[in-house]
Write an enzyme that holds these catalytic residues in place. Structure first.
Site: not given
Ligand code: 9MR
Length: 503
Positions: A322, A428
């Protein structure tokens, strides 16, 4: 003499066996009806609070802190899964948040966990329920506390603790076997789940690869107290430990399950002290050189430990997570950009490549990969990383809602990543829905099926497809039922929809 010794030993053995049996049978379930007093409950406070019982409910008054609570000792066992539930009611504020929590101690040191949370509107009995698997501790006190609302009076009734009987349908087909010809199917697992081997055995029948959900993040791995001591001699020294991840890694090693490591470098779940002189929050940031040396040591220590204790178990790592800002597509401002600078991602990959075993795949991992302007930012970063040659692939986190799966954009992003010569992971995956009505479950199943169809088209490029959790109740988005198994590990319609693709 020998006979007497044998008799004593037999008696001792019988006593011990008896104890073991008694211990085994010691605690199965508890339900409070408060019909005959406080039933072992007491007020947890520094002295001010008190409890009383009336009409099947227990009320606490005189609280002066959110932890002041009705509590009771329970002889729970490590590794067993318990279903907890309680009804709570308060009559003073519009809404208050309650938690079932536990205080446990080991060698005299007390620690706490919050197990179940829920809000109660004024004047309403509200049920909090969930499951929990204890780690080994010497004793356990379960209690009901508030979040804030330090002085609120409240009542509880129907407090129930039950050994959770997991009835697993052995006939459920195996996802990992069904998709073996395409890609390994996996999941994230938390340390609480890993404590329960019965649960893990079910997971092992479904999944070929596991990611520790939190246990290999810097805030679990960095030992800041030990770092502080080392820093007195050497500001670049780093200390790590793997207490949270060990049970899971050992289970995976012993059951031939592969592990994907998550995550070496992230702006979140990383102690601020990591970036500071003497590892002390409040002190100035260290220099770029010291931070690069700390990062080098951090990654080296992790790789060395895994090579020594779990060789071959970890097949890939999220090196950086991220790093791209949602709104601008540029690098997100963080302690990493402040202390190392704009090339921290490249440097992290360079270091990871230096220490990772040769066949370990190194990933950059992010969410909302298909949305502008982030998608372009991610591709620009991947292009730079690919040019340096230390990256293997991109992890599509893939947190979606049932109304927001933009299949063609996701396909387009897959193609762009593949065009850079990079591998793909779905790292995820979960798809939220608002409730568990039939239409919602069908919509969720439809989205999962479409996505898996896309993954099968791209199977030649995909290293793994991993869900972010197994059962809805233990998901980070539990209230939105995002996974393919329900709380009892029963397949939801989404599971069967995915299976239709390979049957
Ligand atoms: O599942 C994780 C949850 O238990 C943590 O509270 C949360 C804290 O940030 O992190 C969750 O995992 C995140 C993952 O590390 C990175 N992508 C988003 C995941 C969900 O928030």
């Amino acid at each position: 003499m020998f006979k007497r010794l044998t008799a004593v030993l037999t008696a001792l053995c019988l006593m011990l066996c008896g104890c073991a049996l008694a211990q085994e049978e010691k605690f199965v379930s508890y339900h409070s009806d408060f019909s005959s007093g406080t039933d072992g409950w007491y007020a947890r406070s520094a002295g001010g609070a008190s409890i009383s019982v009336q009409d099947g409910a227990l009320t606490i008054v005189g609280r002066t802190g959110s932890w002041n609570s009705p509590g009771r000792d329970f002889p729970l066992e490590a590794g067993k899964e318990y279903a907890l539930s309680v009804q709570v009611r308060q009559d003073a504020v519009a809404s208050a948040t309650f938690m079932i929590s536990v205080a446990h101690s080991s060698l005299g040191v007390e620690s706490y966990e919050n197990l179940v949370t829920g809000a109660a509107a004024k004047g309403e009995w509200v049920t909090l329920s969930g499951t929990w698997t204890p780690a080994p501790f010497d004793n356990f006190i379960l209690y009901v506390e508030t979040v804030g609302n330090d002085t609120l009076d409240f009542s509880i009734r129907d407090f129930t603790v039950k050994l959770y009987e997991m009835k697993v349908d052995e006939e459920i087909p195996s996802l990992k076997e069904a998709f073996a010809a395409y890609f390994p199917v996996g999941t994230a697992v938390t340390q609480m789940e890993a404590r329960n081997t019965r649960r893990m055995d079910v997971y092992a029948s479904q999944f070929a690869i596991v990611t520790p959900g939190n246990e290999l993040k810097p805030d679990s791995v960095l030992d800041i107290a030990a770092c502080k001591k080392l820093a007195k001699e050497d500001e670049t020294a780093v200390a790590v430990h793997f207490n949270a991840a060990q049970p899971m890694l050992s289970y995976c090693r012993d059951h031939q399950i592969k592990v994907h490591g998550h995550v070496l470098v992230w702006h979140s779940q990383t102690p601020d002290a990591f970036f500071r002189e003497s590892y002390s929050t409040g002190k100035p940031y260290v220099s770029r050189e010291i931070m690069l040396a700390r990062l080098d040591n951090y990654i080296r220590l992790i790789m060395e430990y895994m090579q020594e204790k779990y060789p071959g178990v970890i097949v890939s790592w999220d090196v950086v997570n991220e790093a791209i800002d949602d709104g601008t597509g540029k690098l997100r401002a963080s302690n990493w950009t402040k202390v190392i600078g704009e090339d921290f991602v490249e440097r992290a990959f360079e270091i990871a490549r230096k220490y990772a075993p040769a066949d370990t795949r190194l990933y950059y991992n992010d969410y909302n990969s298909h949305l502008a302007p982030k998608a372009d930012g991610i591709i620009a970063l991947l292009t730079r990383l690919a040019a340096e040659g230390n990256i293997d692939g991109y992890g599509f986190q893939s947190h979606y809602s049932s109304g927001g799966v933009m299949l063609s954009r996701i396909r387009n992003m897959f193609e762009q990543v593949e065009a850079l010569g990079l591998r793909v992971r779905v790292s995820e995956l979960d798809i939220t829905i608002d409730n568990t009505s039939d239409p919602m479950l069908k919509a969720q199943a439809y989205c999962y099926k479409n996505l898996f169809g896309l993954y099968m088209e791209h199977a030649a490029h995909i290293d793994a497809v991993q869900f972010w959790g197994v059962t809805d109740d233990l998901s980070w988005l539990a209230a939105k039922h995002p996974l393919i198994f329900d709380a009892r590990i029963q397949p939801k319609p989404a599971f069967w929809a995915i299976m239709e693709l390979v049957q």
